[in-house]
Enzyme design. Sequence first.
Site, PDB file in Angstrom:
ATOM      1  N   MET A  22       0.838  -1.112  -0.098  1.00  0.00           N
ATOM      2  CA  MET A  22      -0.295  -0.168  -0.757  1.00  0.00           C
ATOM      3  C   MET A  22       0.521   0.821   0.126  1.00  0.00           C
ATOM      4  O   MET A  22       0.842   1.825   0.789  1.00  0.00           O
ATOM      5  CB  MET A  22      -0.575   0.521   1.444  1.00  0.00           C
ATOM      6  CG  MET A  22      -1.797  -1.119   0.985  1.00  0.00           C
ATOM      7  SD  MET A  22      -3.436  -0.313  -0.147  1.00  0.00           S
ATOM      8  CE  MET A  22      -2.494  -1.560  -0.924  1.00  0.00           C
ATOM      9  N   HIS A 137       4.196   5.399   1.799  1.00  0.00           N
ATOM     10  CA  HIS A 137       3.484   4.040   2.410  1.00  0.00           C
ATOM     11  C   HIS A 137       1.937   5.335   3.124  1.00  0.00           C
ATOM     12  O   HIS A 137       2.201   6.292   2.207  1.00  0.00           O
ATOM     13  CB  HIS A 137       3.127   3.975   3.373  1.00  0.00           C
ATOM     14  CG  HIS A 137       2.174   2.460   4.039  1.00  0.00           C
ATOM     15  ND1 HIS A 137       1.005   2.942   4.155  1.00  0.00           N
ATOM     16  CD2 HIS A 137       2.201   1.238   4.124  1.00  0.00           C
ATOM     17  CE1 HIS A 137       0.590   1.557   4.392  1.00  0.00           C
ATOM     18  NE2 HIS A 137       2.276   0.341   3.901  1.00  0.00           N
ATOM     19  N   HIS A 138       1.018   4.565   2.425  1.00  0.00           N
ATOM     20  CA  HIS A 138      -0.539   5.569   2.450  1.00  0.00           C
ATOM     21  C   HIS A 138      -0.808   5.749   3.287  1.00  0.00           C
ATOM     22  O   HIS A 138      -1.262   7.146   4.205  1.00  0.00           O
ATOM     23  CB  HIS A 138      -1.761   4.520   1.598  1.00  0.00           C
ATOM     24  CG  HIS A 138      -2.271   4.453   0.794  1.00  0.00           C
ATOM     25  ND1 HIS A 138      -3.022   6.256   0.404  1.00  0.00           N
ATOM     26  CD2 HIS A 138      -2.691   4.273  -0.218  1.00  0.00           C
ATOM     27  CE1 HIS A 138      -2.719   6.326  -0.667  1.00  0.00           C
ATOM     28  NE2 HIS A 138      -3.596   5.258  -1.309  1.00  0.00           N
ATOM     29  N   ALA A 139       0.113   4.904   4.329  1.00  0.00           N
ATOM     30  CA  ALA A 139      -0.649   5.498   6.321  1.00  0.00           C
ATOM     31  C   ALA A 139       0.170   7.218   6.665  1.00  0.00           C
ATOM     32  O   ALA A 139      -0.198   7.751   7.121  1.00  0.00           O
ATOM     33  CB  ALA A 139       0.337   4.621   6.971  1.00  0.00           C
TER      34      ALA A 139
END
Length: 474
Positions: A22, A137-139
């Site tokens: 992701m 990362h998407h986070a």
Amino acid sequence: MADRLSPLDASFLYMEDRTTPMHVGGVVIVDAPDGGFDYEQLVLLVSERLSQVPRYRQKIRWVPGHLANPVWVDDAQFDVTYHVRRGALPRPGTDEQLRDLVGRLQSRPLDRARPLWEVYLVEGLSGNRVAIITKTHHAVVDGVAALDIGSVMLDQTPEPRATPSGSWDPQAPPSGVELVGEALVDWLRRPAHVAEAASTAAFAALTDARRFAGAAGRTVTGVLSAARSQASSAPDSPLNATIGEQRRFGMTATSLEDYKLVRKAHGGTVNDVVLAVVAGALRSWLLTRGERVTPSTSVRAMVPVSIRSDAPEAGSSDSGGSTGNRVASYFVELPVGEPDPVVRLSQISYEMEAHKAAQQLVGAEALIGLTGFAPPTLHAAAARLASDWSRRVFNLVVTNVPGPQFPLYAAGARMQSLYPVVPLAKGQAVSVGITSYNGGVYYGLNADRDAMPDVDVLAQCIEESLEELLETVG
């Protein structure tokens, strides 16, 4: 108290596995200045700009027993040279070799024991060019006020802007006992967790949709739209397949002026024309595969859009400078069975206008953060369920993000083009990322290596689809 990940940001961690990393990214191609552009310059540039993105010196720390979402903690052993890496193509490096390298680099998941980002300097590209490949990362980048490392590296002039200097003193991470204590405090502050632990997935989705719908008048239509989309399966398509760990990457560059010419001749918006180009390209690509295409054949795309009331139209010169946009999504039926390019554009414009009139926005968060209010121990299963739903709800993701219509520079090197990399969800063979910049519209096609060996054919079909529309302008 430690900075805890939001339910949405945490869901990107929970839904990640070996076949679905992701992270988002981009491929920036710059023209090397007379003095050159080397690895040491890039390391220095990133080091100077890290103060603007403090998250990039933090890593994930999990709470014992998964009693709460993980937290961000400073990485006391942070090493910028681990994150900024160097690569090269055999001179003179071709675009085909670059695409192959991008696919291989984007296939690798980020190390969760370190801050979740990487930057690669790729030398040896033909035409005195240098490529910069980013992975984040998407986070990290999905927060309301988050900035991507690629954004802070760029300047509006060849002379880099002054960056405030200052030392960085990492804070000591909390102990396991402290993390558990903070998690319990969070639970006591939010007694609704107890009731929500027993909530069904449907109730969680409804709650999530309400939270992101905004105005009360839009809540009902948004929820009903989401329910209809989830109940109605996406059309069968080779765009949906079991995917593996390896990726291919395709890219193609087009002119923003061409889209404006088509819009002026046939109406709609620049974004409508972009979707019509994608629809025409998918039609041609399906035919090259020998797939059966009938007048009723369609492909369902999830199209994220900004829901800021003052959001400029894609491709306008004042877009791309703001952060923290609220994002929602339309599910758009792309009429790939329609042979007439003008009729395809008309049908897409009509559907997009109907979505806007009905305000049937489906929160993108609802697809990947269904358990935003459920106990974190249930996040993993529910997030994976949401990812599994994606193959049935839509066939592919098409993102169109407007960028600045003036040149940008990295350490004096002028940015020539920017190709986005959008991660794949379960069952998605390809994602289409689009960015407009300085008069160009750039497509990045992130694809599964085995399911999409012909991703370069799809990239060529995009160029041909735009040309087909231009021929109707007269």
